[in-house]
Every structure is written in structure tokens, then in C-alpha cells.
Design an enzyme around this catalytic site. Structure first.
Site, mmCIF file in Angstrom:
data_model
loop_
_atom_site.group_PDB
_atom_site.id
_atom_site.type_symbol
_atom_site.label_atom_id
_atom_site.label_comp_id
_atom_site.label_asym_id
_atom_site.label_seq_id
_atom_site.Cartn_x
_atom_site.Cartn_y
_atom_site.Cartn_z
ATOM 1 N N LYS A 24 0.912 -1.328 0.051
ATOM 2 C CA LYS A 24 0.094 -0.051 0.398
ATOM 3 C C LYS A 24 0.727 0.846 -0.029
ATOM 4 C CE LYS A 24 -3.789 -0.614 2.237
ATOM 5 N NZ LYS A 24 -4.625 -0.763 3.631
ATOM 6 N N ARG A 94 -2.787 3.077 9.077
ATOM 7 C CA ARG A 94 -3.326 1.848 8.416
ATOM 8 C C ARG A 94 -2.534 0.999 8.413
ATOM 9 N NH1 ARG A 94 -4.691 4.790 2.607
ATOM 10 N NH2 ARG A 94 -6.090 3.501 1.976
ATOM 11 N N GLY A 103 -6.388 -10.118 8.363
ATOM 12 C CA GLY A 103 -6.099 -10.691 9.859
ATOM 13 C C GLY A 103 -4.972 -9.724 10.599
ATOM 14 N N MET A 105 -4.228 -5.870 11.503
ATOM 15 C CA MET A 105 -4.647 -4.480 12.062
ATOM 16 C C MET A 105 -5.544 -3.852 11.017
ATOM 17 S SD MET A 105 -4.174 -1.529 14.307
ATOM 18 C CE MET A 105 -4.363 -0.447 12.982
ATOM 19 N N ARG A 338 -3.638 -1.190 -6.507
ATOM 20 C CA ARG A 338 -3.098 -2.273 -6.238
ATOM 21 C C ARG A 338 -3.864 -3.002 -7.549
ATOM 22 N NH1 ARG A 338 -6.440 -4.456 -1.001
ATOM 23 N NH2 ARG A 338 -8.738 -3.700 -1.248
ATOM 24 N N HIS A 454 -8.476 -31.952 3.263
ATOM 25 C CA HIS A 454 -8.307 -33.299 2.327
ATOM 26 C C HIS A 454 -8.850 -33.160 0.854
ATOM 27 C CE1 HIS A 454 -8.293 -37.590 0.688
ATOM 28 N NE2 HIS A 454 -7.488 -37.561 0.850
ATOM 29 N N ARG A 616 1.241 -47.180 -27.194
ATOM 30 C CA ARG A 616 1.735 -48.110 -26.022
ATOM 31 C C ARG A 616 1.445 -48.968 -26.227
ATOM 32 N NH1 ARG A 616 1.723 -47.248 -20.112
ATOM 33 N NH2 ARG A 616 -0.620 -47.763 -20.599
ATOM 34 N N GLU A 751 10.866 -46.060 -17.855
ATOM 35 C CA GLU A 751 10.570 -46.004 -16.623
ATOM 36 C C GLU A 751 10.898 -46.105 -15.777
ATOM 37 O OE1 GLU A 751 6.224 -47.392 -17.212
ATOM 38 O OE2 GLU A 751 6.697 -48.456 -19.291
ATOM 39 N N THR A 773 6.735 -40.718 -16.855
ATOM 40 C CA THR A 773 7.314 -39.809 -15.271
ATOM 41 C C THR A 773 6.506 -41.053 -14.440
ATOM 42 O OG1 THR A 773 6.237 -38.468 -15.884
ATOM 43 C CG2 THR A 773 8.143 -38.419 -16.322
ATOM 44 N N ASN A 774 5.023 -40.674 -14.103
ATOM 45 C CA ASN A 774 4.325 -41.751 -12.987
ATOM 46 C C ASN A 774 5.074 -42.738 -12.026
ATOM 47 O OD1 ASN A 774 2.652 -41.434 -11.483
ATOM 48 N ND2 ASN A 774 0.779 -43.477 -12.761
ATOM 49 N N ASP A 775 5.309 -44.275 -13.297
ATOM 50 C CA ASP A 775 5.588 -45.178 -13.084
ATOM 51 C C ASP A 775 7.542 -44.861 -12.441
ATOM 52 O OD1 ASP A 775 3.694 -46.758 -12.924
ATOM 53 O OD2 ASP A 775 4.286 -48.156 -15.152
HETATM 54 P P1 ADP Z 1 -8.796 -2.294 3.440
HETATM 55 O O1 ADP Z 1 -6.699 -2.614 3.614
HETATM 56 O O2 ADP Z 1 -9.294 -3.097 3.915
HETATM 57 O O3 ADP Z 1 -8.531 -1.157 2.131
HETATM 58 P P2 ADP Z 1 -7.394 0.558 3.922
HETATM 59 O O4 ADP Z 1 -6.247 1.038 4.799
HETATM 60 O O5 ADP Z 1 -7.415 0.671 2.095
HETATM 61 O O6 ADP Z 1 -8.102 -0.993 4.031
HETATM 62 O O7 ADP Z 1 -8.379 1.555 4.186
HETATM 63 C C1 ADP Z 1 -9.805 1.927 3.504
HETATM 64 C C2 ADP Z 1 -11.059 2.031 4.146
HETATM 65 O O8 ADP Z 1 -9.998 3.836 4.769
HETATM 66 C C3 ADP Z 1 -10.398 3.410 2.311
HETATM 67 O O9 ADP Z 1 -11.020 2.419 1.298
HETATM 68 C C4 ADP Z 1 -10.122 4.949 3.049
HETATM 69 O O10 ADP Z 1 -11.471 4.755 2.148
HETATM 70 C C5 ADP Z 1 -10.418 5.060 4.117
HETATM 71 N N1 ADP Z 1 -9.085 5.740 4.249
HETATM 72 C C6 ADP Z 1 -7.782 5.757 4.565
HETATM 73 N N2 ADP Z 1 -7.114 6.235 4.167
HETATM 74 C C7 ADP Z 1 -7.943 8.362 4.126
HETATM 75 C C8 ADP Z 1 -7.866 8.922 4.504
HETATM 76 N N3 ADP Z 1 -6.095 9.338 4.216
HETATM 77 N N4 ADP Z 1 -8.510 9.797 4.141
HETATM 78 C C9 ADP Z 1 -9.684 9.754 3.791
HETATM 79 N N5 ADP Z 1 -9.800 8.001 3.858
HETATM 80 C C10 ADP Z 1 -9.254 6.663 4.497
HETATM 81 MG MG MG Z 2 -7.830 -0.114 0.726
#
Ligand code: ADP
Ligand code: MG
Ligand code: MG
Length: 887
Positions: A24, A94, A103, A105, A338, A454, A616, A751, A773-775
Site C-alpha cells: 500500500k 493503516r 488478519g 490490523m 493495487r 483433504h 503403447r 519408466e 514419469t508416473n512409473d
Molecule cells: P483495506 O486494506 O481494508 O482496503 P485501507 O487501509 O485501504 O483498508 O482503508 C480503508 C478505507 O479507509 C479506504 O478505502 C478509505 O476509504 C479510508 N481511508 C484510508 N485513508 C484515508 C484518508 N487519508 N482519508 C480518507 N479516507 C481514508
Molecule cells: Mg483499501
């Protein structure tokens, strides 16, 4: 000691710095660098995260010092000060690792608000309601993410307030309502977290930073990394950015959009937005967002600006982008970009369109599509026009659709399959003991287990449809029923599953054949121009051969003849042949088989006109064509008890005796392959005659045939010499009978490890080698595949005794060198000997890379994997390496 820089302004980074700044942060820097409207900010690096884990709190002082400096720069750019009670700068915090990871924050927005600054914000914005709305959001996010107070506590209070006020949306709450909420929220923090909500902005910021660092090692993140093989020492970065506000009124908005449709690849913006909203409102489902196309009507200029930026980002990154944006009082800001995750269909279309638009070269486009991903496009799908009777949804664990009768255990599945019944194996979960049931079933449905359970792994390996973790299914194995929503389904009921979407239906659903889209065909044509490795298919009948050709196979690399012996109309003749007491008798039975075999070969040659077909000669041990001895004993007992005729009893006894005499301790290493041809030359004679007569017939019809006769399981050059002589004699005879001459090749399967070692000797009698290659894997590792996969391989993989299933991906360290040695020895003697592999590895992308690296001429795989193999072969040529984890 060298002090490493820990904090970077967006103006100091770029897209190449993902490892250091996280995905990011690197992209925010890149966008800043190319002049896009990104609110200013800075990144605390992954190095800081890793050092935090080594040095603990003592690092925070150094972080603080650099944060102070970076913050001052941001304050200058924004003309606001963090914590200023009159005109406060607010921040978003963020997390962001080098690879995106659930997972970690969650985001905190509006950081820097407190009882004082909220007044200042109200003042400068002239909108008290807005300021309070930000404050209540901040307390909730900070409470949830940093102080670990479940967000449900806050939401409950908010809901109650909305009800009390008869407000449908949060936007309908007034300043007064929000003031009350803010106080209630602070109360929640006080009782649940046993502390006051922190009022000092710098404390808020530093505590958030620490919380992000800590979240790198929370349970969910650790487990995710383990599953996806992401190294722990990667660490996460933290993005701190000036806030912009999408919740400042009707001329504000926030949204997310893909630069192209991620499911179809269509070239138009695809996404959603909300007017007067902030952050994750769009995805949180608080209000129903509008499709991005409607932004055009509401704010045409901003829509066009966003559209242009999305195009620019695509061209800049040369990939589909997934973009987050906010509009503050008529000004557009980009908050994230991204690479967009996409379906196989979209991936293919976008790659081809990008070439047409001049964004990518053909080579680059070919590298963009994942061979394993296009597997999705090569399975039968449910007819989109069909009326479907939906009952449940689970995880889409292995693509493709299938219908069949419900069975609850593997033995039953196998038995019904033998009676030509189509079945779906339904289990709470599967274990290695169920393998034979999975093999026998059209598809697998489980109520427990995830995408790596599995059942999921095995089904994907076999290319079988599978739906996993379908939790609404209540399975009772005792009673052999399952229920969903109080409706009960029993053994024998017909259901259908769609492993591509995870859906389950009652009854049989109509399936449509695979259609290759125009773009798919186009990109595959490019692969043919690039690759040097040939791609052939394994096919035993004309239908499969046709399919293979349609998918671009350049020949048949393996046509097995035993299936032809198994078919119901031939089995009695085959058995008669096996039970014969003398060669004369045996030849009589073989004479009856000859015209039938000839028809088989005629059909395949015809379908593959002009392309080589490797046939074969008979490979499995003869007892495989006879009934099971235990069953025979039972039948014999029954006959005796029910007073069967003496003749009948006698016949059964003879059969039993023969079965017993042919039974082997270890059939895999028993009397099979060319060992049959040496002992019963008349069997191979008949097959060669059938091949040559079929070829002669087609040739007379003016059709081009390229037969390649393959002798299995050769370990000694002498075996092949004898079989070659026999083949040549028969061929000569047939051609003189027919009055024509035809080119054909004689070669062998490689084989056995011994065959690899003496490959130079063997090459003397061979025009081609085809690595079985299987055998070769079975004989080199000393594993019988079924026993290994059914008993211990799963454990071996789980305990990482071995990294990969050697039957799926060629064992480069153990089997690879044998292949390489044989190839070199073979070429040493005969530089133009043709070398290929057949068997499942021929359709596995990593194994294909190996084949390219050791310079084989072709790989041969199942018809449905031919397009995957073509793509993988082209990528190998373009330098792709095997293995490694991706994002
Ligand atoms: P995620 O990884 O879940 O996409 P983000 O870190 O992109 O989380 O943040 C989620 C949302 O928070 C962003 O899509 C945006 O809408 C809002 N956000 C993040 N930074 C800012 C900012 N500087 N100003 C306004 N909104 C923000
Ligand atoms: Mg985002
Ligand atoms: Mg999030």
C-alpha cells in the site's frame, strides 16, 4: 552503529520499494510521484516492524523521533497542525505488508480528534454534525482496533439511537444525536477497556502504531502466513496519511472501483460509491452503494477525472487496478491502488486487450495469465440458461460441475461406479482412506473443511469438481441422509455441484461443453509462436483425440491400449485369450480381437490425421482382465450350494486356478509391459498388425498417418531389440500384403531407473523415448502411487517430509536427474532421437518448466490440460522459473 531510516514520506518512496514500505505504501508513494492527488503522508517501514520485534519498546523512541519529523512535513503541506484545537490535522493509520494479508490490523480514521479538536473541526468546516460524525467513528475504530472493545457494543448503541429517532440511515442523525452518541461511546470504552478514551493525539498515534506492529503476530495473521508460505520476517509497514473527508455533505463521496470488469474483463469502470460517506461504509453495507456508472450523472467532471486517472494508473502499472477514492467538496483524492484480482476469463481478455492497446507486448501478456488459473475455463460448466434448484452453498474448492447420485462412503461410490452409475461422494470431510471413492465419484461435497482440506486438495489434483465446507449440510452417516433447512435427501437422490462457485443443487443440471473465447484462442496462438516444447495429448479414443486436437495438441503422446481390452464387448474374448492353454488357441482368440483393435486405431488415426500418434502396446498384467479371486471363490461356493451344473462348476474352477496362477505379489513390478510381449509375442504381434492395417487403410484413402509404436517397461536393451524385430517383421508383412510402404517409428517408454542408466544402449533400437514419469517416480521412490496417496503421502506433506506430491510435480532432485541422464545418453547416441514425457506431469506447469529446461521435444497430457501446457511451455521459454510463492 548505523542507524537505519525507519520513516519515509510518500515523496521519498516508489512502487519498487514494496519490501520496505509494504504494498500500500509503495503504491501511495508511486502515485504521489506521478502527480496524482494523494493526500500527503508517511510510512513507517517494515524494518521498523522487525526491529520492534527484536528490541521491543526501546525502538519506539527512535520511531517517535522520525514520526515527529515526518508529521511536521505533512502539517506544512496541509497547513494544519496535529492536535491544534482550532484547525486540527487528522490522520488515517493503516497497516500494509508487502503482500496483502487478512488478519492484519484494520484501518483507523480521523485520528487526532478529542473533546477539544472536535470543536475546532466543527468551526473550520462550519459543520458541527460532520465533526461529531468523525469523532464517533474514530472512537469506535480506535476502541475496536487498539483497545480491543468489540465493535458490536458501539453498533448496538448506534442502532438504538437510529431506531429511537426513526432514522433509516446514519446520515439522518443530527448533531444533538451524535453528541449523545459520542458520550455513550466514551462510556463504552471506559467500562469495556477499563480506561478513559485517550485525549492526547500523540498518544493516540503512537498507540496505534504499536497496535499495528502487534497485529503482525496475532493468531490469524500467523496462520495465514503459514498457509500461504509468507515468511514471518517480512513484517508490516504502517501508512499514516492526512485525512480527506467524503462525509462533508452531498458534494462528497467515497468509493472503490476496478479499472476493468474483474469477472469479464470488459473495458469499463466497475465499482461502487456512496455520497456523503466515509471509509469502509461502501463495503460495510451500512447503506446500499450506487454503481460507479451513476457517478457520471451526479458529478460528471469528477467521474471523468477518475476515469482518466484509472486509465493512467493502468497504463502506468500495466495491469488492471483496484482503486479506492474519496471526493471532498468536489475534489478527488486517490487513497489506494493495487493490482486487481480477477477471474480466469477476465485475466485472459485483459491480457489480450492490453496487447491491442499497446500496453503489453505479446510475451508479457502470455506471462500474465496463470496456467493453473485457466483450468477454470477448461471444465464443463452449468448451462447458464438452466433452471436450477439451489439448496446450499459451500466453498468453491475445485472447478467444474457434476451431477450424480448421493453416496456416503467411498466403497459404495466405487461399487456404484463399477455399475456405471454416476455418484457424488458426500462426507463431513474426507481422509486418505476415501481416495478410491473420490476417484470413482463425479464430484465431492463435504460439510466441513476449507480450501486446503483433504477433499479440496485431492479433488483439485484429479481435476474433479468439489464443494467443501458446506456447513448448512447436516450429514447423518448412519442413516445415510443429509438435510438442509429441514429438507432431507437420501442415498441415491440425484444432486449437482458447481465446484467453481460452491453451489449445490437438487437434481441433474444441464452442462455445456467448454467454449474457448476468441481471446483465449488468440493468446494460445501466441504461445505456439513462442514455445519450443511441443504439446501432445494422452488419448485412448477418437472423442478424446478430437478434443485434444481442438485444444491445440500437436499429436498423441500416449494412446493406451488396455482400455480397449476392457470394454464390455471385448473382455470375453480377452479372457478367452488369457485362459487359452496353447499358443494356437491364444492366436484364435487374438484373431477375433484383431479387427476390433484395427477399428480402434483407425478411429484415432483418422481424428489425428497428419499428426503423430504414439500407441503403447499392452502394458498391464493379464490378471487385471480376469475376475477377482475372492469373488470367484464366493461364486463357486454359491454354485455348489444351489446345485449348479458340473460343467459350470468345472469352468469356474478352471478360471479360479488360472486367476490364482496369474496372481502376483506385487503387480506393479510383475509380469507386465514388454515382459508380456517377450513371453506371449503373439499378443504384440496382433496389436502391431492392427496398427499397420489401420494405417494402411487410411493411407489408401489418401489420409496421412504418422504411427509411433511404443514398447512399455523396457529395462534392458535386449528387450527392445527383440520387440523391435517383431514389430518390423509384422509391419513388413502387412505392407507387402497391402502393397504399400509407410513411415512409422518404434520407440520405448522410459519408466525404470535401469532404463535411464543404460539409455544409450536402449537408444540403439529406438527412434523415440517417452518418459513414463508416473512409473518412473514409483520405481525411483519405491512408492506405489495408490498406496502412497491413500496411506502416508498426506502425512508426509503435512509434516513437510517432502515439499510436494511427486506424482503431481516431478521430483526434480530424485527423478529429474534420471530423466536428464537418459535424455543425454539417448541424444549422445542418436542426436535426433525424439524425447517426450507422457503422464500427468506433462500437464503440470512446474514439471513442464523442467521438461523445457532439459530440452525435451514435447510433453503429453490429458486433453483438458493441453491449453495449460501450451501456456506453461511458452512461459518456460520466456524464462519463468518453477515454484516460489506469489501474491
Ligand atoms: P483495506 O486494506 O481494508 O482496503 P485501507 O487501509 O485501504 O483498508 O482503508 C480503508 C478505507 O479507509 C479506504 O478505502 C478509505 O476509504 C479510508 N481511508 C484510508 N485513508 C484515508 C484518508 N487519508 N482519508 C480518507 N479516507 C481514508
Ligand atoms: Mg483499501
Ligand atoms: Mg479493512
Amino acid at each position: 552503529m548505523d542507524i537505519e531510516k525507519l520513516v519515509y514520506l510518500f515523496t521519498e518512496g516508489n512502487a519498487q520499494m514494496k519490501q520496505l514500505l509494504g504494498g500500500k505504501g509503495a503504491n501511495l508513494s508511486e502515485m504521489t510521484g506521478i502527480g496524482l492527488p494523494v493526500p500527503p503522508g508517511f510510512i513507517i517501514s517494515t524494518t521498523a516492524c522487525n526491529q520492534y520485534y527484536q528490541k521491543g519498546d526501546s525502538l519506539m523512541e527512535a520511531v517517535q523521533a522520525e514520526v515527529d519529523e515526518a508529521l511536521a512535513a505533512v502539517e506544512l503541506m496541509q497547513g494544519k497542525k496535529f492536535g491544534d484545537p482550532n484547525n486540527p490535522l487528522l490522520l488515517s493509520v493503516r497497516s500494509g505488508a508487502a503482500v496483502s494479508m487478512p488478519g492484519m490490523m484494520d484501518t483507523i480514521l480521523n485520528l487526532g480528534l478529542n473533546d477539544q479538536t472536535v470543536k475546532g473541526l466543527a468551526e473550520v468546516s462550519g459543520d458541527e454534525r460532520f465533526a461529531l460524525d468523525c469523532y464517533r467513528r474514530f472512537i469506535q475504530m480506535y476502541g475496536d482496533v487498539v483497545l480491543k472493545v468489540d465493535h458490536a457494543f458501539f453498533e448496538r448503541v448506534l442502532e438504538r439511537k437510529k431506531e429511537e429517532k426513526g432514522a433509516r440511515d446514519d446520515t439522518q442523525l443530527t448533531s444533538e444525536d451524535l453528541k449523545v452518541l459520542v458520550e455513550q461511546y466514551k462510556g463504552i470504552v471506559k467500562t469495556k477497556a477499563s480506561r478513559e478514551f485517550p485525549q492526547e493525539p500523540m498518544d493516540q498515534l503512537m498507540e496505534s502504531i504499536r497496535a499495528v506492529f502487534d497485529s503482525w503476530n496475532n493468531q490469524r495473521a500467523i496462520v495465514y502466513r503459514k498457509i500461504h508460505k509468507i515468511p514471518d520476517q517480512l513484517g508490516t509497514a504502517i501508512n499514516v496519511q492526512a485525512m480527506v473527508f467524503g462525509n462533508l455533505g452531498e458534494d462528497c463521496a467515497t468509493g472503490v472501483a476496478f479499472s476493468r470488469d474483474p469477472s469479464t474483463g470488459e473495458s469499463k469502470l466497475y465499482g461502487e460509491f456512496l455520497v456523503n460517506a466515509q471509509g469502509e461504509d461502501v463495503v460495510a453495507g451500512i447503506r446500499t452503494p450506487l454503481p460507479i456508472s451513476q457517478l457520471e450523472g451526479l458529478m460528471p467532471e469528477l467521474y471523468n477525472q477518475f476515469h482518466d486517472i484509472s486509465r493512467r494508473l493502468e497504463t502506468h502499472y500495466r495491469d488492471i487496478q483496484d482503486i479506492e477514492f474519496t471526493i471532498e467538496k468536489g475534489r478527488l483524492f486517490i487513497l489506494q491502488t493495487r493490482g486487481g484480482k480477477r477471474t480466469a476469463r477476465s485475466a485472459v481478455k485483459v491480457a489480450v486487450d492490453f496487447v491491442k492497446e499497446g500496453i503489453l507486448t505479446r510475451d508479457e501478456a502470455v506471462m500474465r495469465v496463470e496456467p493453473e488459473q485457466i483450468d477454470q475455463l477448461l471444465h464443463r460448466q452449468i448451462d447458464p440458461k438452466a433452471q436450477l434448484d439451489f439448496i446450499a452453498k459451500g466453498l468453491p474448492a475445485s472447478p467444474g460441475a457434476a451431477s450424480g447420485k448421493v453416496v456416503f462412503n467411498a466403497d459404495e461410490a466405487e461399487k456404484m461406479n463399477q455399475q456405471d452409475e454416476k455418484v457424488i461422494l458426500v462426507r463431513p470431510e474426507t481422509t486418505p482412506d476415501d481416495i478410491h471413492g473420490i476417484v470413482a465419484a463425479q464430484g465431492v461435497l463435504t460439510s466441513r473443511g476449507g480450501m486446503t482440506s483433504h477433499a479440496a486438495v485431492v479433488a483439485r489434483g484429479m481435476g474433479k469438481p468439489c464443494v467443501c465446507g458446506c456447513e448448512s449440510l447436516n450429514i447423518d452417516l448412519e442413516k445415510e441422509v443429509f438435510s438442509v433447512d429441514n429438507v432431507t435427501y437420501s442415498k441415491g437422490d440425484i444432486i449437482s455441484i458447481d465446484g467453481g462457485t460452491g453451489r449445490v443443487f437438487v437434481g441433474e443440471v444441464p452442462l455445456i461443453d467448454i467454449q474457448l473465447s476468441g481471446e483465449f484462442r488468440e493468446i494460445l496462438e501466441w504461445t505456439d509462436e513462442i514455445k519450443s516444447l511441443g504439446v501432445r495429448a494422452n488419448a485412448d479414443n477418437p472423442q478424446d483425440a478430437k478434443k485434444a486436437r481442438e485444444f491445440g495438441a500437436e499429436g498423441i503422446g500416449l494412446c493406451r491400449t488396455e482400455h480397449m481390452f476392457m470394454a464390455q464387448d471385448r473382455l470375453p474374448i480377452v479372457q478367452e485369450m488369457i485362459l487359452s492353454e496353447s499358443e494356437v488357441e491364444r492366436r484364435k482368440a487374438l484373431d477375433k480381437l484383431l479387427p476390433i483393435q484395427q477399428e480402434d486405431f483407425y478411429g484415432i488415426f483418422e481424428a489425428m490425421q497428419g499428426l503423430p500418434v504414439t500407441i503403447r502396446l499392452l502394458d498391464p498384467p493379464l490378471h487385471e482382465f480376469l475376475p477377482d479371486s475372492e469373488e470367484l471363490v464366493e461364486e463357486l461356493v454359491k454354485l455348489k450350494l444351489t446345485g449348479g451344473s458340473l460343467e459350470e462348476i468345472r469352468a469356474k474352477q478352471i478360471l479360479l486356478k488360472k486367476v490364482k496362477s496369474l496372481s502376483e505379489f506385487n503387480p506393479m513390478l510383475g509380469h507386465r509391459g514388454c515382459r508380456l510381449g517377450i513371453v506371449y509375442p503373439e499378443i504384440y504381434e496382433m496389436q502391431v498388425r492392427a496398427i499397420c492395417q489401420a494405417a494402411a487403410k487410411l493411407s489408401k484413402e489418401g489420409k496421412e498417418v504418422v504411427p509411433e509404436i511404443m514398447i512399455p517397461l523396457v529395462g534392458h536393451a535386449e528387450e527392445l531389440r527383440i520387440m523391435r524385430e517383431l514389430t518390423q517383421q509384422v509391419a513388413l508383412q502387412v505392407f507387402s500384403e497391402q502393397g504399400i510402404t509407410l513411415d512409422y517409428k518404434i520407440g520405448t517408454m522410459i519408466e525404470l531407473p535401469r532404463a535411464c542408466v543404460v539409455a544409450d544402449q536402449i537408444a540403439e533400437h529406438a527412434e523415440f523415448f517417452s518418459f513414463g514419469t508416473n512409473d518412473l517416480t514409483q520405481t525411483t521412490l519405491g512408492y506405489s502411487r495408490d498406496d502412497a496417496e491413500g496411506k502416508f503421502l498426506h502425512e508426509y506433506l503435512a509434516k513437510k517430509v517432502i515439499g510436494e506430491n511427486p506424482f503431481i510435480t516431478l521430483d526434480r532432485e530424485g527423478v529429474g536427474p534420471l530423466v536428464q541422464m537418459a535424455a543425454e545418453k539417448g541424444r549422445g547416441l542418436k542426436p535426433d532421437i525424439k524425447l517426450g514425457i507422457c503422464g500427468e506431469h506433462g500437464g503440470d506447469p512446474d514439471s513442464i518448466i523442467f521438461c523445457h529446461e532439459v530440452n525435451l521435444n514435447y510433453v503429453s497430457c490429458s486433453p483438458f490440460r493441453v491449453p495449460i501446457a501450451r501456456l506453461a511451455a511458452a512461459q518456460a521459454k520466456l524464462g519463468k522459473k518453477a515454484g516460489g510463492y506469489g501474491d
